[in-house]
Design a protein around this motif. Structure first.
Motif, mmCIF file in Angstrom:
data_model
loop_
_atom_site.group_PDB
_atom_site.id
_atom_site.type_symbol
_atom_site.label_atom_id
_atom_site.label_comp_id
_atom_site.label_asym_id
_atom_site.label_seq_id
_atom_site.Cartn_x
_atom_site.Cartn_y
_atom_site.Cartn_z
ATOM 1 N N SER A 397 4.828 9.277 -7.778
ATOM 2 C CA SER A 397 3.938 8.118 -7.857
ATOM 3 C C SER A 397 4.738 6.829 -7.904
ATOM 4 C CB SER A 397 3.026 8.229 -9.087
ATOM 5 O OG SER A 397 3.776 8.235 -10.284
ATOM 6 N N SER A 400 6.072 6.275 -4.263
ATOM 7 C CA SER A 400 5.021 5.846 -3.340
ATOM 8 C C SER A 400 4.522 4.456 -3.669
ATOM 9 C CB SER A 400 3.854 6.838 -3.357
ATOM 10 O OG SER A 400 3.282 6.935 -4.642
ATOM 11 N N SER A 401 4.555 4.081 -4.958
ATOM 12 C CA SER A 401 4.137 2.733 -5.341
ATOM 13 C C SER A 401 5.144 1.689 -4.889
ATOM 14 C CB SER A 401 3.967 2.656 -6.868
ATOM 15 O OG SER A 401 2.915 3.478 -7.291
ATOM 16 N N ASN A 406 3.841 2.365 1.885
ATOM 17 C CA ASN A 406 2.679 2.778 1.084
ATOM 18 C C ASN A 406 2.684 1.963 -0.199
ATOM 19 O OD1 ASN A 406 0.466 4.148 0.139
ATOM 20 N ND2 ASN A 406 1.629 5.921 -0.556
ATOM 21 N N LYS A 409 -0.696 0.183 -4.817
ATOM 22 C CA LYS A 409 -0.823 1.137 -5.917
ATOM 23 C C LYS A 409 -2.233 1.695 -6.014
ATOM 24 C CE LYS A 409 2.996 -0.492 -8.727
ATOM 25 N NZ LYS A 409 3.467 -0.946 -10.043
ATOM 26 N N THR A 412 -2.442 4.534 -3.708
ATOM 27 C CA THR A 412 -1.693 5.673 -4.222
ATOM 28 C C THR A 412 -2.580 6.485 -5.154
ATOM 29 O OG1 THR A 412 0.402 4.465 -4.084
ATOM 30 C CG2 THR A 412 0.351 6.381 -5.531
ATOM 31 N N VAL A 449 0.355 12.161 -9.787
ATOM 32 C CA VAL A 449 0.560 11.007 -8.916
ATOM 33 C C VAL A 449 -0.471 9.939 -9.277
ATOM 34 C CG1 VAL A 449 0.391 10.174 -6.549
ATOM 35 C CG2 VAL A 449 1.623 12.287 -7.033
ATOM 36 N N THR A 453 0.532 6.508 -11.705
ATOM 37 C CA THR A 453 0.279 5.175 -11.142
ATOM 38 C C THR A 453 -0.677 4.383 -12.013
ATOM 39 O OG1 THR A 453 0.580 6.129 -8.928
ATOM 40 C CG2 THR A 453 -0.403 3.939 -9.055
#
Length: 527
Positions: A397, A400-401, A406, A409, A412, A449, A453
């Motif tokens: 997470s 990806s943030s 990507n 947030k 995500t 994930v 986030t």
């Protein structure tokens, strides 16, 4: 007079918003201090503006954010990352310990209410989140940061000496009360010292939560496999304190670990009050001293001066401590329409995940066993995989943030919730231990994930003056649902498929709520 729509400003580029307001003849010109000069970067990249609510605080917050960004990442932040992570570990430890020792302690005390420790721990964490979160906005982050973990450690150790079930529940609830505020405090303290380009690390901070269960497991495995320390819970009449000391040693050992972590918090870093809390209290001199001290210690540049802050004017939202101040901070979370929507959606998200997360582990194994599935639920392999995927999920997470491909947030969280829902439906087809292990690990990964986030998103989009209160209420909503899930587990009929569809709907709603959240903190300074 500014309209509600005018107040609901989220700055993607603060200078552009200020400039457009000036062109329209707005009143924001007077709030822009000479200290900014012609440096347009000084007012760019803020998450939202507080200019119409408190112009002086808004201007000072921008200067402080600039100073923090100028200092950058230092060894101070590395230490803070570890010491704040200890708080996450303590929160997880208390929950895991009570679940690990409940069977052995229950066999010894033979209580009439077997789920009493679960209720005690969640109740303590509920009150702790509200108390420590509120106090962090009233008396400061430093006191709560130093005291809460120490309190948890002392009563975790004392819990090991409990003479009966009721006293054990009392000590567990007090230990949980101390630990329960750390999910509020740790993200708040860490975030308020972070430069903008490192704020994604608030998500990674949650990985400490997944590491904690390794310690109770390390204690429990040798103790519970030795008949000298653990009685046979299938024969509770033979269980006495003399032949069932293992669960007490787990409390002593893990409580001692939390005590060491609380001592490290005081001795390793000697935390001062966070600059953003000091700003809200009108203590500009202490803000400058704090940031200049960090810059000097690590040989970094910091151009912030007391004269610059003074040129911004007087903060009108500074308050004196008092009983009614909690309500002042509560109302501050709804100061504008957009901020109120954001706050409500954050609290709703924590409520939903607080119910959906435990319902999965409460209902589905029982549901599958009722239909003849040999799942091996609760096996060491499942626990190990789950804990591994919990940590992996937090780092995923975080990655990806931070990724530019990507970077949102909110989305995500959408992906985490929807993919979890897919695995959740697939889990209903499980009939073997191998399938259970695989899908359980996948669900642990994807749900965290989302969870990881959300941990980072919540404090980032709450205004600093009210961050402790807002984050505390969010965690409290989560704990309330933990109590609800424990009550449901005690009385509900798991023979029906209703819990599966309820959980599926909850994950869908979580994804929708994430889409509706009005603020996107990626790449912007928190206020």
């Amino acid at each position: 007079m500014a309209t509600m729509q005018d107040k609901d400003v989220m700055l993607t580029h603060g200078h552009d918003v200020e400039r457009s307001s000036l062109e329209k003849g707005g009143k924001r010109r007077s709030s822009l201090p000479a200290a900014f000069g012609n440096d347009t970067n000084a007012i760019e990249g803020q998450l939202f503006s507080m200019n119409d609510l408190d112009p002086a605080l808004d201007a000072k917050m921008r200067l402080v954010n600039n100073a923090i960004n100028q200092i950058g990442w230092t060894n101070f932040h590395t230490k803070l990352f570890c010491l704040n992570g200890f708080g996450y570990m303590a929160d997880s430890l208390i929950l895991v310990i009570q679940s690990v020792i409940a069977g052995q302690a229950g066999a010894e005390f033979q209580p009439s209410f077997a789920n009493g420790l679960t209720f005690a721990s969640y109740a303590g964490m509920l009150v702790g989140a509200l108390f420590w979160g509120g106090s962090a906005d009233i008396i400061g982050r430093k006191f709560a940061f130093n005291v809460s973990l120490f309190l948890s450690a002392i009563f975790a150790i004392i819990a090991g000496a409990s003479p009966n079930w009721i006293v054990l529940g009392l000590f567990v609830s007090i230990a949980a009360f101390g630990a329960g505020g750390n999910l509020v405090l740790d993200t708040t303290v860490f975030l308020e010292y972070l430069p903008a380009n490192k704020q994604y690390l608030v998500t990674t901070l949650a990985a400490w939560w997944g590491l904690a269960p390794l310690f109770p497991a390390a204690f429990a495995w040798p103790l519970f496999s030795d008949s000298r320390f653990a009685c046979n819970i299938d024969e509770p009449s033979t269980c006495t304190r003399a032949n069932n000391q293992g669960w007490r040693y787990i409390w002593y050992g893990c409580g001692g670990l939390i005590l060491l972590m609380s001592i490290a918090r005081i001795t390793v870093i000697r935390l001062k009050e966070t600059p953003k809390f000091l700003l809200g209290q009108g203590k500009d001199a202490e803000v400058v001293e704090n940031l200049q001290g960090i810059a000097k210690r690590y040989n970094r540049q910091c151009d912030l001066t007391l004269e610059q802050l003074a040129a911004c004017g007087t903060v009108t939202s500074a308050h004196r401590s008092g009983v009614q101040e909690f309500m002042i901070h509560f109302r501050g979370l709804f100061a504008t329409r957009k901020l109120g929507i954001s706050t409500s959606l954050i609290w709703f998200s924590w409520t939903l995940i607080g119910l959906a997360y435990p319902l999965f582990y409460v209902f589905l194994p029982q549901y599958l066993r009722a239909r003849g599935a040999n799942t091996g639920a609760g096996s060491p392999n499942e626990v190990g995989c789950a804990r591994h995927d919990l940590v992996e999920g937090e780092f995923a997470s975080s990655a990806s943030s931070q990724s530019k491909a990507n970077s949102l947030k909110r989305y995500t969280m959408v992906v985490g919730a929807l993919v979890t829902m897919v695995f959740f439906f697939a889990y209903t087809a499980v009939r073997t231990h191998a399938a259970n292990l695989g899908f359980t690990c996948a669900i642990y990964f994807t749900v965290n994930v989302y969870y990881g986030t959300l941990y980072a998103y919540s404090p980032e989009v709450l205004p600093s003056a009210h961050r402790g209160t807002g984050n505390g209420i969010a965690i409290a909503c989560n704990r309330v649902m933990g109590l609800v899930s424990a009550a449901v587990a005690t009385s509900a009929n798991t023979a029906t498929s209703a819990p599966i569809y309820i959980c599926a709907v909850l994950y869908i709603v979580m994804a929708i709520v994430a889409v509706l959240m009005p603020f996107e903190p990626y790449g912007k300074n928190s206020m």
